[in-house]
Design an enzyme around this catalytic site. Structure first.
Site, PDB file in Angstrom:
ATOM      1  N   GLU A 175       0.805  -1.219   0.000  1.00 39.58           N
ATOM      2  CA  GLU A 175       0.000   0.000   0.000  1.00 39.58           C
ATOM      3  C   GLU A 175       0.842   1.274   0.000  1.00 39.58           C
ATOM      4  OE1 GLU A 175      -3.989  -1.606   2.312  1.00 39.58           O
ATOM      5  OE2 GLU A 175      -2.293  -0.935   3.516  1.00 39.58           O
ATOM      6  N   MET A 222      -9.160  -2.038   8.327  1.00 39.13           N
ATOM      7  CA  MET A 222      -8.646  -2.466   9.622  1.00 39.13           C
ATOM      8  C   MET A 222      -7.780  -1.449  10.365  1.00 39.13           C
ATOM      9  SD  MET A 222      -7.800  -6.494   8.736  1.00 39.13           S
ATOM     10  CE  MET A 222      -7.282  -6.841  10.415  1.00 39.13           C
ATOM     11  N   GLU A 223      -7.696  -0.201   9.893  1.00 40.90           N
ATOM     12  CA  GLU A 223      -6.843   0.783  10.576  1.00 40.90           C
ATOM     13  C   GLU A 223      -7.452   2.166  10.754  1.00 40.90           C
ATOM     14  OE1 GLU A 223      -4.659  -2.408   8.851  1.00 40.90           O
ATOM     15  OE2 GLU A 223      -5.477  -0.754   7.647  1.00 40.90           O
ATOM     16  N   ASP A 259     -11.721  -5.401  -2.775  1.00 43.93           N
ATOM     17  CA  ASP A 259     -12.690  -6.490  -2.826  1.00 43.93           C
ATOM     18  C   ASP A 259     -14.045  -5.917  -2.431  1.00 43.93           C
ATOM     19  OD1 ASP A 259     -12.930  -7.386   0.371  1.00 43.93           O
ATOM     20  OD2 ASP A 259     -10.961  -6.617  -0.199  1.00 43.93           O
TER      21      ASP A 259
END
Length: 231
Positions: free
Chosen positions: A12, A174-175, A198
């Site tokens: 990323e 998730m962050e 996704d």
């Protein structure tokens, strides 16, 4: 202007890292910081590691040691909005935890004790993100609620839970909420700009691995254009 940019995974941050001039690398507490300039703008790029604890730790170190004026969270996300496809972009209007529950003490679902239920993205940064989008042809984006939890959301049951409690959610990851909460406590403006790797109701683990490079390319292009506009 100094811009802090945060991504969780090597994939990323790799594109942006390669664009930093006179880069200096520092490793601390499992986090990797790349400082230098992109197109004459001071930047600090953080690869934080995956999950909320790593993200909060890295963000606190970034802010306390490098003092960025703004923070942009980049990377990938799972799409929940029906109009989103792989490679599309989501821009946060607000960010919430989807895995926090202290409702027994009168808080909203997703709200941590002593914290707001939602962490609002900075209005100016949201505007800059939309200006950047306008300069990237064939890039579709949705602005809205991004929800965060320490779980890869790949089951119908968890998707249903998130949709039930956060009906306006456009994406999950998730962050972001940990980064947002840390920025809130340090009073540093933030925005989340992520690309879809996704989409809910599809084969999550396989499609994530397959399409992560495309998501990284899309989100990095947005951040690079934002850096140009924030000069």
């Amino acid at each position: 202007m100094k811009i802090g940019i945060i991504g969780a995974m090597q994939q990323e941050v790799a594109i942006l890292k390669d664009l930093i001039e006179d880069v200096q690398e520092v490793n601390q507490a499992g986090c990797t910081f790349y400082s230098g300039q992109i197109q004459g703008v001071d930047v600090v790029l953080l690869q934080s590691g995956i999950g909320k604890v790593s993200a909060a730790l890295g963000t606190a170190l970034l802010i306390s040691q490098y003092a960025p004026d703004v923070v942009i969270n980049t990377g990938s996300a799972g799409g929940f909005d029906a109009s989103l496809n792989v490679g599309d972009v989501v821009i946060s209007s607000e960010v919430r935890h989807h895995d926090a529950d202290v409702t027994a003490f009168g808080y909203e679902i997703g709200q941590m004790a002593g914290q707001p239920a939602a962490f609002k993205a900075d209005e100016k940064l949201m505007t800059v993100a939309e200006q950047a989008l306008a300069q990237l042809p064939n890039t579709h984006a949705v602005r809205g609620l991004i929800c965060t939890g320490d779980a890869f959301v790949c089951t119908a049951e968890r998707q249903q839970f998130i949709r039930q409690h956060f009906p306006s959610v456009v994406a999950v990851e998730m962050e972001a909420s940990a980064i947002a909460q840390t920025c809130h406590q340090f009073k540093v403006p933030f925005v989340v700009v992520r690309a879809i790797s996704d989409v809910a109701d599809k084969e999550s683990p396989l499609s994530f691995e397959e399409f992560l490079p495309l998501a990284a390319k899309s989100s990095s292009a947005m951040v690079l254009k934002m850096v140009e506009l924030l000069k």
